[in-house]
Write an enzyme that holds these catalytic residues in place. Structure first.
Site, PDB file in Angstrom:
ATOM      1  N   ARG A  92      -0.521  -3.749  -3.472  1.00 29.21           N
ATOM      2  CA  ARG A  92      -1.401  -3.001  -2.622  1.00 29.21           C
ATOM      3  C   ARG A  92      -2.229  -1.901  -3.100  1.00 29.21           C
ATOM      4  O   ARG A  92      -1.711  -1.507  -4.276  1.00 29.21           O
ATOM      5  CB  ARG A  92      -0.608  -2.372  -1.286  1.00 29.21           C
ATOM      6  CG  ARG A  92       0.575  -1.513  -1.502  1.00 29.21           C
ATOM      7  CD  ARG A  92       1.033  -0.948  -0.466  1.00 29.21           C
ATOM      8  NE  ARG A  92       2.234  -0.001  -0.828  1.00 29.21           N
ATOM      9  CZ  ARG A  92       2.522   0.911  -0.015  1.00 29.21           C
ATOM     10  NH1 ARG A  92       2.049   1.254   1.094  1.00 29.21           N
ATOM     11  NH2 ARG A  92       3.808   1.639  -0.379  1.00 29.21           N
ATOM     12  N   ASP A 159      14.280   1.098  -3.529  1.00 22.79           N
ATOM     13  CA  ASP A 159      14.491   2.167  -2.519  1.00 22.79           C
ATOM     14  C   ASP A 159      15.707   2.973  -2.780  1.00 22.79           C
ATOM     15  O   ASP A 159      15.903   3.801  -2.690  1.00 22.79           O
ATOM     16  CB  ASP A 159      14.113   1.457  -1.333  1.00 22.79           C
ATOM     17  CG  ASP A 159      12.923   0.681  -1.257  1.00 22.79           C
ATOM     18  OD1 ASP A 159      11.998   1.265  -1.096  1.00 22.79           O
ATOM     19  OD2 ASP A 159      13.021  -0.469  -1.093  1.00 22.79           O
ATOM     20  N   HIS A 187      11.655  -3.488   3.332  1.00 23.86           N
ATOM     21  CA  HIS A 187      11.270  -2.872   2.089  1.00 23.86           C
ATOM     22  C   HIS A 187       9.932  -2.383   2.507  1.00 23.86           C
ATOM     23  O   HIS A 187       8.760  -2.939   2.315  1.00 23.86           O
ATOM     24  CB  HIS A 187      11.066  -3.760   0.973  1.00 23.86           C
ATOM     25  CG  HIS A 187      10.236  -2.813  -0.193  1.00 23.86           C
ATOM     26  ND1 HIS A 187      10.708  -1.775  -0.791  1.00 23.86           N
ATOM     27  CD2 HIS A 187       9.180  -3.222  -0.841  1.00 23.86           C
ATOM     28  CE1 HIS A 187       9.770  -1.282  -1.605  1.00 23.86           C
ATOM     29  NE2 HIS A 187       8.866  -2.121  -1.762  1.00 23.86           N
TER      30      HIS A 187
HETATM   31  N1  LIG Z   1      10.050  -5.154  -3.774  1.00 27.75           N
HETATM   32  C1  LIG Z   1       9.522  -4.027  -4.278  1.00 27.75           C
HETATM   33  O1  LIG Z   1      10.386  -3.117  -4.429  1.00 27.75           O
HETATM   34  C2  LIG Z   1       8.031  -3.874  -5.063  1.00 27.75           C
HETATM   35  C3  LIG Z   1       7.476  -4.769  -5.159  1.00 27.75           C
HETATM   36  N2  LIG Z   1       6.183  -4.890  -5.521  1.00 27.75           N
HETATM   37  C4  LIG Z   1       5.095  -6.020  -5.352  1.00 27.75           C
HETATM   38  O2  LIG Z   1       5.352  -6.733  -6.650  1.00 27.75           O
HETATM   39  C5  LIG Z   1       4.133  -7.794  -6.706  1.00 27.75           C
HETATM   40  C6  LIG Z   1       3.552  -7.808  -8.377  1.00 27.75           C
HETATM   41  O3  LIG Z   1       3.143  -6.542  -8.497  1.00 27.75           O
HETATM   42  P1  LIG Z   1       2.657  -6.536  -9.861  1.00 27.75           P
HETATM   43  O4  LIG Z   1       3.097  -6.969 -11.142  1.00 27.75           O
HETATM   44  O5  LIG Z   1       2.200  -4.657 -10.095  1.00 27.75           O
HETATM   45  O6  LIG Z   1       1.110  -6.960  -9.772  1.00 27.75           O
HETATM   46  P2  LIG Z   1      -0.221  -7.407 -10.811  1.00 27.75           P
HETATM   47  O7  LIG Z   1      -1.346  -7.806  -9.994  1.00 27.75           O
HETATM   48  O8  LIG Z   1      -0.058  -6.605 -12.228  1.00 27.75           O
HETATM   49  O9  LIG Z   1       0.666  -9.169 -11.137  1.00 27.75           O
HETATM   50  C7  LIG Z   1       0.896 -10.031 -10.332  1.00 27.75           C
HETATM   51  C8  LIG Z   1       0.643 -11.155 -11.059  1.00 27.75           C
HETATM   52  O10 LIG Z   1       0.823 -12.425 -10.123  1.00 27.75           O
HETATM   53  C9  LIG Z   1       0.060 -13.275 -10.475  1.00 27.75           C
HETATM   54  N3  LIG Z   1      -0.034 -14.302  -9.251  1.00 27.75           N
HETATM   55  C10 LIG Z   1      -0.986 -14.239  -8.484  1.00 27.75           C
HETATM   56  N4  LIG Z   1      -0.830 -15.286  -7.605  1.00 27.75           N
HETATM   57  C11 LIG Z   1       0.215 -16.067  -8.197  1.00 27.75           C
HETATM   58  C12 LIG Z   1       0.818 -17.338  -7.700  1.00 27.75           C
HETATM   59  N5  LIG Z   1       0.343 -18.002  -6.719  1.00 27.75           N
HETATM   60  N6  LIG Z   1       1.471 -17.771  -8.677  1.00 27.75           N
HETATM   61  C13 LIG Z   1       2.148 -17.234  -9.642  1.00 27.75           C
HETATM   62  N7  LIG Z   1       1.346 -15.938 -10.010  1.00 27.75           N
HETATM   63  C14 LIG Z   1       0.686 -15.253  -9.370  1.00 27.75           C
HETATM   64  C15 LIG Z   1      -1.173 -12.675 -10.954  1.00 27.75           C
HETATM   65  O11 LIG Z   1      -2.183 -13.616 -11.756  1.00 27.75           O
HETATM   66  C16 LIG Z   1      -0.694 -11.451 -11.753  1.00 27.75           C
HETATM   67  O12 LIG Z   1      -0.537 -11.912 -13.129  1.00 27.75           O
HETATM   68  C17 LIG Z   1       3.032  -6.979  -5.529  1.00 27.75           C
HETATM   69  O13 LIG Z   1       3.170  -7.727  -4.549  1.00 27.75           O
HETATM   70  C18 LIG Z   1       3.742  -5.592  -5.397  1.00 27.75           C
HETATM   71  O14 LIG Z   1       3.427  -5.271  -4.140  1.00 27.75           O
HETATM   72  C19 LIG Z   1       6.060  -3.668  -6.643  1.00 27.75           C
HETATM   73  C20 LIG Z   1       6.737  -2.791  -6.770  1.00 27.75           C
HETATM   74  C21 LIG Z   1       7.945  -2.741  -5.950  1.00 27.75           C
HETATM   75  O1  LIG Z   2       4.409   0.555  -2.820  1.00 21.98           O
HETATM   76  C1  LIG Z   2       4.073  -0.578  -3.066  1.00 21.98           C
HETATM   77  O2  LIG Z   2       2.998  -1.284  -2.852  1.00 21.98           O
HETATM   78  C2  LIG Z   2       4.933  -1.337  -4.252  1.00 21.98           C
HETATM   79  C3  LIG Z   2       6.226  -1.152  -3.918  1.00 21.98           C
HETATM   80  O3  LIG Z   2       6.794  -2.147  -3.181  1.00 21.98           O
HETATM   81  C4  LIG Z   2       7.029   0.044  -4.388  1.00 21.98           C
HETATM   82  O4  LIG Z   2       6.651   0.716  -5.204  1.00 21.98           O
HETATM   83  O5  LIG Z   2       7.980   0.113  -3.568  1.00 21.98           O
END
Ligand SMILES: NC(=O)C1=CN([C@@H]2O[C@H](COP(=O)(O)OP(=O)(O)OC[C@H]3O[C@@H](n4cnc5c(N)ncnc54)[C@H](O)[C@@H]3O)[C@@H](O)[C@H]2O)C=CC1
Ligand SMILES: O=C([O-])CC(=O)C(=O)O
Length: 326
Positions: A92, A159, A187
């Protein structure tokens, strides 16, 4: 030396991937006696960047890294996979809630659920990181009917870790003094970080802080921490998210500390009155590669209201993706 296990990471060319892969390959996730084969998935346009990551992994000469597969085909990425970290999804930006990503990301997880069902080890342990993580985990699980639903989890460990540090700093202690932290629910901004059961140096946390700080400072700080990082960095949490993913899988595979517990988004069995089948974050203990929801945690009225609100949000997210739930 143990036999290598296969670890699939999706979105491997992204921000979190870059902070995650090197630590998995170093042994931080599964232990320093466990060789790993990394099976890295990303989309076709990211293959060149992924190749660069592979070159860097090679250049680390990690003793535990027994092989690397880079692919844009989910069926290849999940082949015989023992562990999967589903990170690949759009993050996001400022002003968005995580559920605003539901439409953009949901389809990814139905495809990957099917690929897991068709290709992976039946004992695969899956952690969904891509947002909205709980509902994406639900979609993945429902698209993999041949695998035990308990094998699909969502990440609330970030978290949990955030809440540990906030209470440690407030009470002038360190995270080493904090135990029994719980994040309940989604989350998202409705998650409920519970201090009534948390101990700081053996004392119940709510006896050490006033209720006003708990309700109006601590809870919103933890709930909004992701947004605060996006505002400050211009990009969502990556290193701390990768760290939490390592912690989650480490706990699940290798067990939790004595009588302490961790927070995991897991398949609800109806514990604490939470609707069965939702992927809801509970206090969990892990042993022998399996998790169980800790029973008998005290839930007063303050907690119950918040636990129900975050459950309600998860039910709404589930209903919004009904078309992707076989
Ligand atoms: N659960 C949690 O606590 C957290 C979750 N997130 C989430 O993690 C996710 C990834 O974040 P970032 O690495 O920062 O994003 P990013 O944009 O840097 O990397 C995402 C990667 O996923 C790839 N991708 C997109 N569609 C795909 C598919 N169908 N199959 C395989 N790869 C695909 C993209 O090409 C990119 O390389 C986001 O949804 C973010 O919101 C981020 C932080 C904490
Ligand atoms: O906030 C976001 O979109 C990424 C995430 O899930 C986190 O940092 O907890």
């Amino acid at each position: 030396m143990k036999q290598p296990v296969r670890v699939t990471v999706t979105g491997a060319a992204g921000q979190i991937g870059y902070a995650l892969l090197f630590r998995i390959a170093s042994g931080a996730m599964l232990g320093d006696d466990q060789p790993v084969i990394l099976q890295l998935l990303d989309i076709t346009p990211a293959m060149e960047a992924l190749e660069g990551v592979r070159m860097e992994l090679d250049d680390c000469a990690f003793p535990l890294l027994a092989g690397i597969v880079c692919t844009d085909d989910p069926n290849v990425a999940f082949k015989d996979s023992d562990y999967a970290l589903l990170v690949g999804a759009r993050p996001r930006g400022p002003g968005m809630e995580r559920k605003d990503l539901l439409e953009a990301n949901a389809a990814i997880f139905s495809v990957q659920g099917k690929a897991i069902n068709d290709n992976a080890s039946k004992n695969i342990k899956v952690l969904v990181v891509g947002n909205p993580a709980n509902t994406n985990a639900l979609i993945t699980q429902r698209n993999a009917p041949d695998i035990d639903p308990r094998n699909f989890t969502a990440m609330t460990r970030l978290d949990h870790n955030r809440a540990m540090t906030q209470i440690a700093q407030k009470t002038g202690k360190t995270v080493n003094d904090v135990t029994h932290m719980t994040i309940w629910g989604n989350h998202s901004a409705t998650q409920y970080p519970d201090l009534f059961n948390t101990k700081v140096d053996g004392t119940t946390a709510t006896d050490l802080v006033d209720l006003d700080w708990y309700e109006n400072d601590f809870i919103p700080t933890v709930q909004q921490r992701g947004a605060a990082i996006i505002k400050a960095r211009g990009a969502s949490s990556a290193a701390s998210a990768a760290n939490a993913a390592i912690d989650h899988m480490h706990s699940w595979a290798l067990g939790t500390e004595s009588d302490d517990w961790v927070s995991m988004g897991v398949y609800s069995d109806g514990s604490y009155g939470i609707a069965e089948g939702l992927i809801y974050s509970f206090p969990c203990r892990c042993k022998d590669g399996d998790w169980s929801i800790v029973q008998g945690v005290e839930v007063g009225e303050f907690s119950q209201t918040r636990m129900s609100a975050t459950e309600q949000e998860l039910a709404e997210e589930r209903d919004a993706v009904q078309h992707l739930l076989p």
